[in-house]
Scaffold this motif. Structure first.
Motif, PDB file in Angstrom:
ATOM      1  N   VAL A  75       0.845  -1.202   0.000  1.00 25.17           N
ATOM      2  CA  VAL A  75       0.000   0.000   0.000  1.00 25.17           C
ATOM      3  C   VAL A  75       0.880   1.252   0.000  1.00 25.17           C
ATOM      4  O   VAL A  75       1.787   1.375   0.826  1.00 25.17           O
ATOM      5  N   GLY A  76       0.588   2.175  -0.921  1.00 24.37           N
ATOM      6  CA  GLY A  76       1.416   3.385  -1.017  1.00 24.37           C
ATOM      7  C   GLY A  76       2.817   3.031  -1.474  1.00 24.37           C
ATOM      8  O   GLY A  76       3.808   3.483  -0.920  1.00 24.37           O
ATOM      9  N   THR A  77       2.888   2.223  -2.523  1.00 23.93           N
ATOM     10  CA  THR A  77       4.166   1.652  -2.970  1.00 23.93           C
ATOM     11  C   THR A  77       5.148   2.694  -3.499  1.00 23.93           C
ATOM     12  O   THR A  77       6.346   2.464  -3.523  1.00 23.93           O
ATOM     13  N   GLY A  78       4.630   3.867  -3.914  1.00 25.28           N
ATOM     14  CA  GLY A  78       5.516   4.896  -4.472  1.00 25.28           C
ATOM     15  C   GLY A  78       6.217   4.366  -5.716  1.00 25.28           C
ATOM     16  O   GLY A  78       5.584   3.871  -6.650  1.00 25.28           O
ATOM     17  N   GLY A  79       7.538   4.421  -5.707  1.00 24.47           N
ATOM     18  CA  GLY A  79       8.309   3.892  -6.839  1.00 24.47           C
ATOM     19  C   GLY A  79       8.499   2.392  -6.797  1.00 24.47           C
ATOM     20  O   GLY A  79       9.228   1.834  -7.611  1.00 24.47           O
ATOM     21  N   GLY A  80       7.848   1.713  -5.832  1.00 22.90           N
ATOM     22  CA  GLY A  80       7.905   0.246  -5.776  1.00 22.90           C
ATOM     23  C   GLY A  80       8.584  -0.333  -4.559  1.00 22.90           C
ATOM     24  O   GLY A  80       9.023  -1.480  -4.567  1.00 22.90           O
ATOM     25  N   MET A  81       8.662   0.476  -3.484  1.00 22.74           N
ATOM     26  CA  MET A  81       9.330  -0.004  -2.271  1.00 22.74           C
ATOM     27  C   MET A  81       8.319  -0.251  -1.153  1.00 22.74           C
ATOM     28  O   MET A  81       7.580   0.654  -0.834  1.00 22.74           O
ATOM     29  N   PRO A  82       8.304  -1.446  -0.558  1.00 18.40           N
ATOM     30  CA  PRO A  82       9.184  -2.590  -0.849  1.00 18.40           C
ATOM     31  C   PRO A  82       8.626  -3.581  -1.867  1.00 18.40           C
ATOM     32  O   PRO A  82       9.269  -4.554  -2.192  1.00 18.40           O
ATOM     33  N   GLY A  83       7.406  -3.331  -2.384  1.00 16.48           N
ATOM     34  CA  GLY A  83       6.695  -4.360  -3.138  1.00 16.48           C
ATOM     35  C   GLY A  83       7.419  -4.902  -4.356  1.00 16.48           C
ATOM     36  O   GLY A  83       7.471  -6.120  -4.580  1.00 16.48           O
ATOM     37  N   MET A  84       7.975  -4.004  -5.189  1.00 16.11           N
ATOM     38  CA  MET A  84       8.662  -4.470  -6.393  1.00 16.11           C
ATOM     39  C   MET A  84       9.903  -5.276  -6.028  1.00 16.11           C
ATOM     40  O   MET A  84      10.226  -6.286  -6.672  1.00 16.11           O
ATOM     41  N   ILE A  85      10.589  -4.846  -4.976  1.00 14.86           N
ATOM     42  CA  ILE A  85      11.819  -5.526  -4.566  1.00 14.86           C
ATOM     43  C   ILE A  85      11.494  -6.936  -4.054  1.00 14.86           C
ATOM     44  O   ILE A  85      12.198  -7.900  -4.365  1.00 14.86           O
ATOM     45  N   ILE A  86      10.386  -7.074  -3.336  1.00 16.09           N
ATOM     46  CA  ILE A  86       9.932  -8.401  -2.889  1.00 16.09           C
ATOM     47  C   ILE A  86       9.583  -9.266  -4.096  1.00 16.09           C
ATOM     48  O   ILE A  86       9.989 -10.430  -4.192  1.00 16.09           O
ATOM     49  N   ALA A  87       8.852  -8.672  -5.059  1.00  8.16           N
ATOM     50  CA  ALA A  87       8.421  -9.426  -6.240  1.00  8.16           C
ATOM     51  C   ALA A  87       9.613  -9.932  -7.058  1.00  8.16           C
ATOM     52  O   ALA A  87       9.584 -11.057  -7.575  1.00  8.16           O
ATOM     53  N   LEU A  88      10.654  -9.115  -7.184  1.00  2.00           N
ATOM     54  CA  LEU A  88      11.827  -9.513  -7.966  1.00  2.00           C
ATOM     55  C   LEU A  88      12.596 -10.644  -7.296  1.00  2.00           C
ATOM     56  O   LEU A  88      13.180 -11.493  -7.967  1.00  2.00           O
ATOM     57  N   CYS A  89      12.600 -10.655  -5.980  1.00  6.40           N
ATOM     58  CA  CYS A  89      13.348 -11.690  -5.237  1.00  6.40           C
ATOM     59  C   CYS A  89      12.534 -12.964  -5.045  1.00  6.40           C
ATOM     60  O   CYS A  89      13.113 -14.038  -4.837  1.00  6.40           O
ATOM     61  N   GLN A  90      11.210 -12.853  -5.096  1.00  4.23           N
ATOM     62  CA  GLN A  90      10.339 -14.007  -4.830  1.00  4.23           C
ATOM     63  C   GLN A  90       9.334 -14.170  -5.965  1.00  4.23           C
ATOM     64  O   GLN A  90       8.149 -13.832  -5.822  1.00  4.23           O
TER      65      GLN A  90
END
Length: 208
Positions: A75-90
Motif C-alpha cells: 500500500v502506497g508503494t511509491g516507486g515500488g518499495m518494498p513491493g517491487m523488490i519483494i516481487a523480484l526476489c520471490q
C-alpha cells in the motif's frame, strides 16, 4: 558486471539473504530504471544511486526473511518499495503494488512490461476505493513503508484482510503509543539492521 553488484551482494548477505545472481541483477535493473525515470518524473527524493542502494534496495530487502508467505499487497508503494523488490526476489509470490500517484504507477507498469514480469501488477487507485477493494480481494500479507501512522495503515489495510492476514509495517522507531491502541492485534516487533544505514529500523507484524 554492474558497478554496484558486489555492494548489493555483500549487503544482502549481511541481511542473511542468499539471493541468486539473477535476482541481484534484476534488482540493479530496477534501480537503474528508477534513476533514469527519476530525472524526468521525480519518483523519489533520493537521487544518488549509492544512497538509493542503501535506502531503497537494502532497506526493502531487510524485511524479506521475516515476511510471511502468500499473496502480498504493498500500500502506497511509491516507486515500488518494498513491493517491487519483494516481487523480484520471490517470483513465486503474487504481488500487487498500489498507489494513487499516476507517474509512479506508470513507471512501475513500464518496468513490469519491459521485464515481462508475471507475478506483479501495479494499480493506480486510492486504497479506500470500494471498487478496488472488491476487485483485488483479500491478501495474506499487507505491507507498507509509506504510512507515518500505524493506525492509519491498519485502517487502510483492514478491508483487504481475511482472518489470517498479517500486516507488515516498516517503521523507524517503535510506535509504542500506537501499539497500545490496537489491542485486537497481536504484534511482533523485529529489529532490523540495514548495512551502511545508521538509523533505527523495525518491522512490526500484526495479526488477529
Amino acid at each position: 558486471m554492474h558497478p554496484f553488484f558486489q555492494d548489493l551482494k555483500q549487503g544482502s548477505e549481511k541481511l542473511g539473504l542468499s539471493l541468486s545472481d539473477d535476482a541481484l541483477n534484476l534488482l540493479l535493473k530496477y534501480q537503474d530504471a528508477l534513476v533514469l525515470w527519476n530525472k524526468a518524473f521525480n519518483l523519489t527524493a533520493i537521487r544518488d544511486p549509492k544512497e538509493m542502494l542503501v535506502k531503497h534496495l537494502l532497506d526493502s530487502l531487510s524485511i524479506l526473511k521475516d515476511l510471511p508467505q502468500g499473496r502480498l499487497l504493498d500500500v502506497g508503494t511509491g516507486g515500488g518499495m518494498p513491493g517491487m523488490i519483494i516481487a523480484l526476489c520471490q517470483p513465486e509470490r503474487e504481488c500487487v503494488l498500489l498507489d494513487s500517484n499516476g507517474k509512479k504507477i506508470r513507471f512501475l507498469k513500464q518496468f513490469i512490461a519491459d521485464l515481462k514480469l508475471k507475478n506483479v501488477i501495479a494499480v493506480q487507485t486510492r486504497v479506500e476505493n470500494e471498487d478496488t477493494i472488491n476487485e483485488l480481494g483479500q491478501f495474506d500479507v499487507i505491507t507498507s513503508r509509506a504510512f507515518a501512522s500505524l493506525l492509519d495503515f491498519i485502517a487502510a489495510a483492514r478491508p483487504y484482510m481475511h482472518d489470517k492476514s498479517v500486516i507488515a509495517a516498516m517503521k523507524g522507531l517503535i510506535p509504542e503509543d500506537e501499539l497500545t491502541q490496537v489491542a485486537e492485534f497481536k504484534h511482533q516487533i523485529i529489529e532490523l539492521s540495514v548495512p551502511r544505514l545508521d538509523e533505527q529500523r523495525h518491522l512490526i507484524l500484526l495479526h488477529r
